[in-house]
Design a protein around this motif. Structure first.
Motif, short mmCIF file in Angstrom:
data_model
loop_
_atom_site.label_atom_id
_atom_site.label_comp_id
_atom_site.label_asym_id
_atom_site.label_seq_id
_atom_site.Cartn_x
_atom_site.Cartn_y
_atom_site.Cartn_z
N ARG A 28 0.90 -1.34 -0.12
CA ARG A 28 0.31 -0.03 -0.11
C ARG A 28 0.91 1.25 -0.02
O ARG A 28 1.64 1.32 0.89
CB ARG A 28 -0.73 0.14 1.51
CG ARG A 28 -1.63 1.45 1.42
CD ARG A 28 -2.77 1.53 0.67
NE ARG A 28 -3.57 3.02 0.90
CZ ARG A 28 -4.12 3.22 0.27
NH1 ARG A 28 -5.31 2.09 -0.87
NH2 ARG A 28 -4.86 4.49 0.28
N ILE A 29 0.52 2.09 -0.99
CA ILE A 29 1.18 3.64 -0.89
C ILE A 29 0.28 4.33 -0.53
O ILE A 29 -0.79 4.32 -0.57
CB ILE A 29 1.46 3.94 -2.54
CG1 ILE A 29 2.71 3.19 -3.04
CG2 ILE A 29 2.30 5.09 -2.45
CD1 ILE A 29 2.60 3.00 -4.85
N SER A 30 1.08 4.72 1.07
CA SER A 30 0.07 5.90 1.25
C SER A 30 0.55 6.86 2.04
O SER A 30 2.17 7.04 2.72
CB SER A 30 0.03 4.88 3.60
OG SER A 30 -0.78 5.30 3.79
N PHE A 87 4.56 6.67 2.06
CA PHE A 87 5.20 5.05 3.46
C PHE A 87 4.78 3.56 2.14
O PHE A 87 3.50 3.77 1.35
CB PHE A 87 4.32 5.56 4.58
CG PHE A 87 5.24 6.12 6.00
CD1 PHE A 87 6.46 6.18 5.93
CD2 PHE A 87 5.39 7.43 5.60
CE1 PHE A 87 6.71 6.88 8.12
CE2 PHE A 87 4.58 8.33 6.43
CZ PHE A 87 6.24 7.77 7.52
N LEU A 88 5.64 3.17 2.41
CA LEU A 88 5.41 1.78 1.53
C LEU A 88 5.25 1.16 3.02
O LEU A 88 5.47 0.87 4.37
CB LEU A 88 6.62 1.52 0.83
CG LEU A 88 6.12 0.22 -0.34
CD1 LEU A 88 4.74 0.44 -0.70
CD2 LEU A 88 6.91 -0.50 -0.84
N LEU A 89 3.48 0.68 2.50
CA LEU A 89 3.04 -0.72 3.88
C LEU A 89 2.89 -2.16 3.22
O LEU A 89 2.64 -2.67 1.72
CB LEU A 89 1.78 -0.42 4.38
CG LEU A 89 1.76 0.95 4.99
CD1 LEU A 89 -0.24 1.48 5.09
CD2 LEU A 89 2.45 1.75 5.95
N VAL A 125 2.78 -5.68 8.30
CA VAL A 125 3.23 -6.35 8.47
C VAL A 125 4.77 -5.55 8.50
O VAL A 125 5.48 -5.30 9.44
CB VAL A 125 3.51 -8.07 7.81
CG1 VAL A 125 5.23 -8.10 8.09
CG2 VAL A 125 3.26 -8.07 7.47
N LYS A 126 4.99 -4.47 8.01
CA LYS A 126 5.91 -3.11 7.78
C LYS A 126 5.49 -2.26 7.28
O LYS A 126 4.95 -2.42 6.48
CB LYS A 126 7.44 -4.05 7.34
CG LYS A 126 8.28 -3.55 7.05
CD LYS A 126 9.88 -4.25 6.38
CE LYS A 126 10.53 -3.58 6.46
NZ LYS A 126 12.24 -4.20 5.30
N ALA A 127 6.18 -0.51 7.54
CA ALA A 127 6.22 0.08 7.02
C ALA A 127 6.96 0.76 6.75
O ALA A 127 8.23 1.29 8.06
CB ALA A 127 5.11 1.13 7.72
N GLU A 128 7.47 1.62 5.83
CA GLU A 128 8.60 2.34 6.08
C GLU A 128 8.60 3.71 4.79
O GLU A 128 8.12 3.71 3.47
CB GLU A 128 10.00 1.30 4.57
CG GLU A 128 11.34 2.16 4.57
CD GLU A 128 12.59 0.91 3.96
OE1 GLU A 128 13.22 1.42 3.82
OE2 GLU A 128 11.97 0.13 4.39
N ARG A 129 9.44 4.87 5.32
CA ARG A 129 8.87 5.90 4.47
C ARG A 129 10.14 5.55 3.31
O ARG A 129 10.85 5.54 3.43
CB ARG A 129 9.72 6.98 5.69
CG ARG A 129 9.44 8.47 4.70
CD ARG A 129 10.03 9.64 5.32
NE ARG A 129 9.78 11.43 4.78
CZ ARG A 129 11.10 11.98 4.97
NH1 ARG A 129 11.90 11.30 5.03
NH2 ARG A 129 10.24 12.90 4.23
N LEU A 130 9.25 6.48 2.04
CA LEU A 130 9.54 6.66 0.53
C LEU A 130 10.10 7.72 0.26
O LEU A 130 10.02 8.83 1.02
CB LEU A 130 8.10 6.31 -0.34
CG LEU A 130 7.66 4.83 -0.02
CD1 LEU A 130 6.67 5.06 -1.08
CD2 LEU A 130 8.56 3.77 -1.42
#
Length: 129
Positions: A16-18, A68-70, A111-116
């Motif tokens: 998910r692009i959030s 963020f990429l989820l 499961v995981k989230a990271e800033r793009l």
């Protein structure tokens, strides 16, 4: 939507692009119905990992918002995860919920989230390397 409704796929994760606001909402309220496009469509737009970069380049290059990429666990989405053809060559995952009831994406599905990071016209994060 184009044809091929309900195409079967066997991914472990979808993505998910959030926006930062959506990610914050998901962390604080533990659920989100997504952005206006998702609410208007009646499902949460997702991508397979190999689709994320193209989606970012097509829809998000001009954004000034933090993204963020989820990483989402497909098993937790259950039968509400449906793969649909959006054109002749692209099948994307969409999360509707049971019986296409449009339930929210919940924090425990992530499961995981990271800033793009956007640099030189390219989005990066460890999940995209």
């Amino acid at each position: 939507m184009a044809g091929n409704m309900g195409v079967k796929e066997s991914e472990e994760f979808v993505y998910r692009i959030s926006t930062a606001d959506e990610w914050s909402e998901l962390q604080t309220s533990k659920s989100t119905f997504g952005q206006q496009l998702d609410r208007d469509s009646g499902f949460i737009h997702l991508s397979k990992l190999n689709q994320v970069k193209a989606t970012l380049e097509r829809f998000y290059l001009g954004t000034t918002k933090d993204l963020f990429l989820l990483q989402i666990d497909c098993q937790k989405l259950g039968d509400g995860l449906i793969y649909e053809a959006v054109d002749e060559s692209n099948v994307f995952p969409h999360f509707y919920g049971p019986s296409r009831s449009f339930i929210p994406l919940t924090f425990d599905m992530v499961v995981k989230a990271e800033r793009l990071i956007l640099s030189n016209g390219k989005f990066t994060c460890s999940m995209l390397n």
